[in-house]
Design a protein around this motif. Structure first.
Motif, PDB file in Angstrom:
ATOM      1  N   GLU A 193      17.744 -48.401 -51.990  1.00  0.00           N
ATOM      2  CA  GLU A 193      17.347 -48.265 -50.762  1.00  0.00           C
ATOM      3  C   GLU A 193      16.406 -49.196 -50.022  1.00  0.00           C
ATOM      4  O   GLU A 193      16.523 -49.221 -48.915  1.00  0.00           O
ATOM      5  N   THR A 202      19.738 -50.769 -47.967  1.00  0.00           N
ATOM      6  CA  THR A 202      19.633 -49.878 -46.995  1.00  0.00           C
ATOM      7  C   THR A 202      18.993 -49.721 -45.987  1.00  0.00           C
ATOM      8  O   THR A 202      18.972 -49.296 -44.537  1.00  0.00           O
ATOM      9  N   ASN A 203      17.684 -49.923 -46.072  1.00  0.00           N
ATOM     10  CA  ASN A 203      16.409 -49.728 -45.393  1.00  0.00           C
ATOM     11  C   ASN A 203      16.474 -51.065 -44.235  1.00  0.00           C
ATOM     12  O   ASN A 203      16.211 -50.878 -43.229  1.00  0.00           O
ATOM     13  N   ARG A 233      19.403 -50.595 -42.408  1.00  0.00           N
ATOM     14  CA  ARG A 233      18.868 -49.471 -41.396  1.00  0.00           C
ATOM     15  C   ARG A 233      18.349 -50.205 -40.445  1.00  0.00           C
ATOM     16  O   ARG A 233      18.185 -49.434 -39.214  1.00  0.00           O
ATOM     17  N   ARG A 265      26.923 -44.808 -48.246  1.00  0.00           N
ATOM     18  CA  ARG A 265      25.716 -43.552 -47.421  1.00  0.00           C
ATOM     19  C   ARG A 265      25.982 -44.049 -46.105  1.00  0.00           C
ATOM     20  O   ARG A 265      25.214 -43.964 -45.248  1.00  0.00           O
ATOM     21  N   TRP A 266      26.085 -45.455 -46.282  1.00  0.00           N
ATOM     22  CA  TRP A 266      25.699 -45.756 -44.569  1.00  0.00           C
ATOM     23  C   TRP A 266      26.668 -45.589 -43.668  1.00  0.00           C
ATOM     24  O   TRP A 266      26.208 -45.734 -42.674  1.00  0.00           O
ATOM     25  N   LYS A 306      28.100 -42.518 -43.641  1.00  0.00           N
ATOM     26  CA  LYS A 306      27.203 -41.397 -43.965  1.00  0.00           C
ATOM     27  C   LYS A 306      26.399 -41.073 -42.214  1.00  0.00           C
ATOM     28  O   LYS A 306      26.239 -40.379 -41.786  1.00  0.00           O
ATOM     29  N   GLU A 307      25.351 -42.078 -42.597  1.00  0.00           N
ATOM     30  CA  GLU A 307      24.474 -42.175 -41.659  1.00  0.00           C
ATOM     31  C   GLU A 307      24.618 -42.964 -40.340  1.00  0.00           C
ATOM     32  O   GLU A 307      23.832 -42.872 -39.209  1.00  0.00           O
ATOM     33  N   LEU A 321      25.484 -45.907 -39.774  1.00  0.00           N
ATOM     34  CA  LEU A 321      24.537 -47.166 -39.547  1.00  0.00           C
ATOM     35  C   LEU A 321      25.664 -48.407 -39.213  1.00  0.00           C
ATOM     36  O   LEU A 321      25.351 -50.072 -39.075  1.00  0.00           O
TER      37      LEU A 321
END
Length: 267
Positions: A199, A202-203, A206, A243-244, A246-247, A249
């Motif tokens: 996280e 990823t933060n 993001r 995840r990046w 999927k978001e 980013l």
């Protein structure tokens, strides 16, 4: 099936401080069938071009206009130039600037409490530097793209600093009695701490990608990532690149699948 792109992305990585003659290198790239170059311009707090952020190493060949001239030469030869940044490593660990970061708690710590020559992603000033460094490139220079590199921890040895502990205890709502053993592999809180490490990284992605798109909506945002199974990347380096994607980013991934021999590359 994903259709083949109309134009393949055929690129090479290079380092800005090794480009003495942009005309020469980009003409040879074009002759070899390449259409893009990904050039390192920064490592952590240290820049290899005329940046307004942090300390500079000696500018490439004492050329204050290096970035402008390099981008123009790439354009002349049909090479799309992307700039990449080693995001979290300390660029010059022995420099006065880097040493000032140590007592501020901005270096990572291993499980034994030793300093690692990486900036800790749980520290907001470090995330801000990552963001500003990438935004500066997207805003000030007509590069085709910007790329994250080393947007991760060095390994599962980082980070176990006091701030990371405090953030984690706040996240789970209780104190960790046996630190750091409980959050290491085979510890009772290992999976939870893996999520927390991911996280933090990823933060940073993001926040940074949002800021990049605000100043330059058309620029390509990519990342060089570990090519192994996504779960291995998560546990080893805190790099949750699936995840990046999927978001949304990133616009592109560059999996780091290295070989050391020409014959192996041909396979």
């Amino acid at each position: 099936m994903i259709p083949a792109p109309a134009t393949e992305f055929r690129a090479a990585w290079t380092h800005s401080h090794r480009i003495e003659d942009p005309e020469d290198i980009f003409s040879r790239m074009a002759a070899g069938g390449l259409n893009a170059a990904i050039m390192r311009v920064r490592r952590g707090e240290t820049a290899y071009f005329d940046s307004k952020l942090g300390p500079l190493v000696q500018l490439p060949f004492d050329n204050d206009n290096f970035m402008e001239e390099t981008i123009a030469a790439a354009d002349r030869h049909g090479i799309d130039l992307h700039a990449y940044v080693n995001n979290f490593p300390i660029g010059q660990p022995k420099s006065d600037y880097a040493q000032q970061l140590r007592p501020q708690g901005r270096w990572q710590k291993d499980p034994d409490g030793n300093d690692l020559e990486w900036m800790c992603p749980s520290e907001p000033p470090n995330v801000e530097l990552v963001k500003q460094a990438m935004v500066e490139l997207a805003r000030e220079y007509p590069v085709k793209g910007v790329q994250y590199d080393f947007i991760r921890y060095p390994s599962d040895r980082g980070c176990y600093c006091d701030r990371c502990r405090a953030k984690f205890e706040e996240r789970i709502g209780k104190q960790v009695e046996n630190w750091p053993q409980d959050v290491l592999r085979d510890g009772a809180l290992y999976e939870e701490y893996t999520d927390a490490r991911c996280e933090h990284i990823t933060n940073a992605v993001r926040i940074t990608s949002a800021a990049i798109r605000e100043v330059n909506p058309d620029i390509v945002i990519s990342a060089a990532v570990f090519a192994q199974d996504p779960e291995q990347a998560r546990h080893g380096a805190g790099q949750d690149w699936l995840r990046w994607c999927k978001e949304g980013l990133l616009d592109a991934l560059c999996p780091m699948s290295y070989v050391y021999y020409t014959a192996a590359f041909g396979q």
